[in-house]
Motif scaffolding. Structure first.
Motif, PDB file in Angstrom:
ATOM      1  N   HIS A 121       0.847  -1.194   0.000  1.00  0.00           N
ATOM      2  CA  HIS A 121       0.000   0.000   0.000  1.00  0.00           C
ATOM      3  C   HIS A 121       0.879   1.239   0.000  1.00  0.00           C
ATOM      4  O   HIS A 121       1.943   1.261   0.610  1.00  0.00           O
ATOM      5  CB  HIS A 121      -0.909   0.032   1.231  1.00  0.00           C
ATOM      6  N   GLN A 122       0.389   2.274  -0.658  1.00  0.00           N
ATOM      7  CA  GLN A 122       1.137   3.526  -0.755  1.00  0.00           C
ATOM      8  C   GLN A 122       0.657   4.516   0.295  1.00  0.00           C
ATOM      9  O   GLN A 122      -0.557   4.701   0.482  1.00  0.00           O
ATOM     10  CB  GLN A 122       0.942   4.125  -2.160  1.00  0.00           C
ATOM     11  N   TYR A 123       1.595   5.129   1.003  1.00  0.00           N
ATOM     12  CA  TYR A 123       1.248   6.118   2.035  1.00  0.00           C
ATOM     13  C   TYR A 123       2.083   7.371   1.860  1.00  0.00           C
ATOM     14  O   TYR A 123       3.256   7.291   1.479  1.00  0.00           O
ATOM     15  CB  TYR A 123       1.489   5.541   3.444  1.00  0.00           C
ATOM     16  N   ASP A 124       1.453   8.487   2.145  1.00  0.00           N
ATOM     17  CA  ASP A 124       2.152   9.767   2.091  1.00  0.00           C
ATOM     18  C   ASP A 124       2.442  10.198   3.530  1.00  0.00           C
ATOM     19  O   ASP A 124       1.628  10.855   4.177  1.00  0.00           O
ATOM     20  CB  ASP A 124       1.282  10.805   1.368  1.00  0.00           C
ATOM     21  N   LEU A 125       3.590   9.785   4.024  1.00  0.00           N
ATOM     22  CA  LEU A 125       3.928  10.040   5.426  1.00  0.00           C
ATOM     23  C   LEU A 125       5.153  10.933   5.521  1.00  0.00           C
ATOM     24  O   LEU A 125       6.060  10.852   4.684  1.00  0.00           O
ATOM     25  CB  LEU A 125       4.231   8.726   6.155  1.00  0.00           C
ATOM     26  N   ASP A 126       5.161  11.763   6.540  1.00  0.00           N
ATOM     27  CA  ASP A 126       6.377  12.495   6.885  1.00  0.00           C
ATOM     28  C   ASP A 126       6.515  12.478   8.401  1.00  0.00           C
ATOM     29  O   ASP A 126       5.605  12.041   9.115  1.00  0.00           O
ATOM     30  CB  ASP A 126       6.367  13.927   6.340  1.00  0.00           C
ATOM     31  N   ARG A 127       7.635  12.941   8.908  1.00  0.00           N
ATOM     32  CA  ARG A 127       7.872  12.798  10.343  1.00  0.00           C
ATOM     33  C   ARG A 127       6.883  13.609  11.185  1.00  0.00           C
ATOM     34  O   ARG A 127       6.535  13.220  12.288  1.00  0.00           O
ATOM     35  CB  ARG A 127       9.319  13.149  10.706  1.00  0.00           C
ATOM     36  N   TRP A 128       6.400  14.717  10.620  1.00  0.00           N
ATOM     37  CA  TRP A 128       5.471  15.552  11.385  1.00  0.00           C
ATOM     38  C   TRP A 128       4.101  14.885  11.525  1.00  0.00           C
ATOM     39  O   TRP A 128       3.477  14.964  12.566  1.00  0.00           O
ATOM     40  CB  TRP A 128       5.362  16.928  10.729  1.00  0.00           C
ATOM     41  N   SER A 129       3.671  14.229  10.460  1.00  0.00           N
ATOM     42  CA  SER A 129       2.375  13.541  10.548  1.00  0.00           C
ATOM     43  C   SER A 129       2.465  12.351  11.502  1.00  0.00           C
ATOM     44  O   SER A 129       1.497  12.038  12.204  1.00  0.00           O
ATOM     45  CB  SER A 129       1.909  13.085   9.157  1.00  0.00           C
ATOM     46  N   VAL A 130       3.626  11.720  11.550  1.00  0.00           N
ATOM     47  CA  VAL A 130       3.806  10.606  12.493  1.00  0.00           C
ATOM     48  C   VAL A 130       3.787  11.135  13.921  1.00  0.00           C
ATOM     49  O   VAL A 130       3.112  10.593  14.801  1.00  0.00           O
ATOM     50  CB  VAL A 130       5.119   9.855  12.200  1.00  0.00           C
ATOM     51  N   GLU A 131       4.533  12.216  14.150  1.00  0.00           N
ATOM     52  CA  GLU A 131       4.573  12.801  15.499  1.00  0.00           C
ATOM     53  C   GLU A 131       3.182  13.225  15.946  1.00  0.00           C
ATOM     54  O   GLU A 131       2.789  13.015  17.093  1.00  0.00           O
ATOM     55  CB  GLU A 131       5.537  13.995  15.524  1.00  0.00           C
ATOM     56  N   ALA A 132       2.432  13.803  15.030  1.00  0.00           N
ATOM     57  CA  ALA A 132       1.084  14.262  15.375  1.00  0.00           C
ATOM     58  C   ALA A 132       0.165  13.083  15.685  1.00  0.00           C
ATOM     59  O   ALA A 132      -0.672  13.158  16.596  1.00  0.00           O
ATOM     60  CB  ALA A 132       0.511  15.095  14.220  1.00  0.00           C
ATOM     61  N   ALA A 133       0.332  11.998  14.952  1.00  0.00           N
ATOM     62  CA  ALA A 133      -0.541  10.832  15.155  1.00  0.00           C
ATOM     63  C   ALA A 133      -0.328  10.184  16.518  1.00  0.00           C
ATOM     64  O   ALA A 133      -1.212   9.486  17.029  1.00  0.00           O
ATOM     65  CB  ALA A 133      -0.300   9.806  14.048  1.00  0.00           C
TER      66      ALA A 133
END
Lengths: 137, 165
Positions: free
Chosen positions: B6-18
């Motif tokens: 699966h394709q995901y558009d992730l960056d470190r900020w979205s991970v931190e926010a999650a």
């Protein structure tokens, strides 16, 4: 039983002066022993009232007293509870009066004369940063 | 980023926010450091992708997260066992020798959690949360036994007896 003084980070940076503390497990809450400052000037052993329901300790209808701690007016509720002290090798359990206080300003409990010091021979070695506790039968 | 097909558009900020408001699970072996805390890689990747943890391996999760810039490492000692096993494996509190001194590493381990309740075992912070109730619930949920629980003071006054009026 030997316990090293515990140092904590200072919010402003650096380290707060290491203090003599012991970890006392309440009956009913064995997996989360509460850090208590050894307070040789305190008559009572006191902890935050929020711990009582977590340990299943009923405080309704018990003896209460109002007092000030550090300028803060608070109410302590008395319960006689089973306590356990462990150093990783040995453990000692006793039954003692503890005052559960609300509000409670400190980040730890206070281990005082009644409830704690009456049950141990205590040697404080502040120079080397540890205390020895010998349970008294 | 592709994870398990699966394709995901992730960056470190979205991970931190999650991860805001989520408590890390016990570290089994590998961990990544996010928001100053140690997280099991699979917990993080499952959370941000919505995938089942069985859909990817720890190494895949670790690799995906390090690509986003998070540091990863292996825990010095595993803590992901139950309290009985923990007790049998060794003391909760390291033995204190004649000239015991507090350790700098234990202080630094606590620094990210100023103002929070923590449960610790040795120098390891098992869990940090806004209330003792949450810490106790986490310990029960993950069958962990702490050496000590306390609130990391957010002011010198809190531990010198000078409480707020």
């Amino acid at each position: 039983m030997r316990f090293a003084f515990r140092a904590l980070p200072a919010a402003s940076g650096g380290v707060l002066t290491p203090r003599p503390v012991v970890d006392i497990a309440l009956e009913g809450l064995p997996d989360a022993p509460m850090e208590c400052l050894l307070d040789t000037g305190a008559l009572r052993t006191r902890m935050s009232a929020e711990l009582a329901p977590l340990a299943g300790i009923e405080l309704s209808g018990v003896l209460t007293e109002q007092f000030y701690i550090g300028g803060l007016k608070t109410v302590g509720a008395l319960a006689r509870v089973g306590l356990t002290l462990a150093d990783g090798t040995d453990e000692f359990s006793w039954d003692a009066p503890v005052w559960f206080c609300d509000p409670w300003p400190h980040p730890f409990g206070l281990a005082g004369l009644e409830g704690f010091l009456h049950y141990f021979l205590v040697t404080i070695n502040a120079y080397d940063g540890y205390l020895d506790l010998q349970p008294q039968p | 980023m592709t994870v398990s097909g699966h394709q995901y558009d992730l960056d470190r900020w979205s991970v931190e926010a999650a991860l805001q408001g989520v408590l890390p699970e016990p570290i089994q072996e590998h961990f990544v450091v996010i928001n100053g805390r140690r997280w099991p890689p699979k917990q993080v990747l499952a959370l941000v992708t919505g995938l089942d943890r069985a859909d990817f391996t720890t190494h895949q999760a670790r690799r995906a997260l390090t690509r986003l810039g998070f540091s990863a490492a292996r825990a010095a000692s595993s803590s992901g066992h139950d309290p009985v096993a923990s007790s049998a494996a060794g003391p909760l509190r390291p033995a204190v020798s004649g000239t015991a001194k507090w350790s700098e590493s234990s202080v630094e381990a606590l620094r990210p959690f100023i103002g929070l309740w923590v449960a610790v075992r040795g120098d390891e912070v098992l869990v940090a949360a806004p209330s003792a109730k949450e810490v106790v619930a986490w310990l029960a949920q993950h069958r962990q036994r702490a050496q000590s629980m306390f609130r990391v003071p957010d002011s010198e006054e809190a531990i010198t007896g000078a409480a707020p009026q």
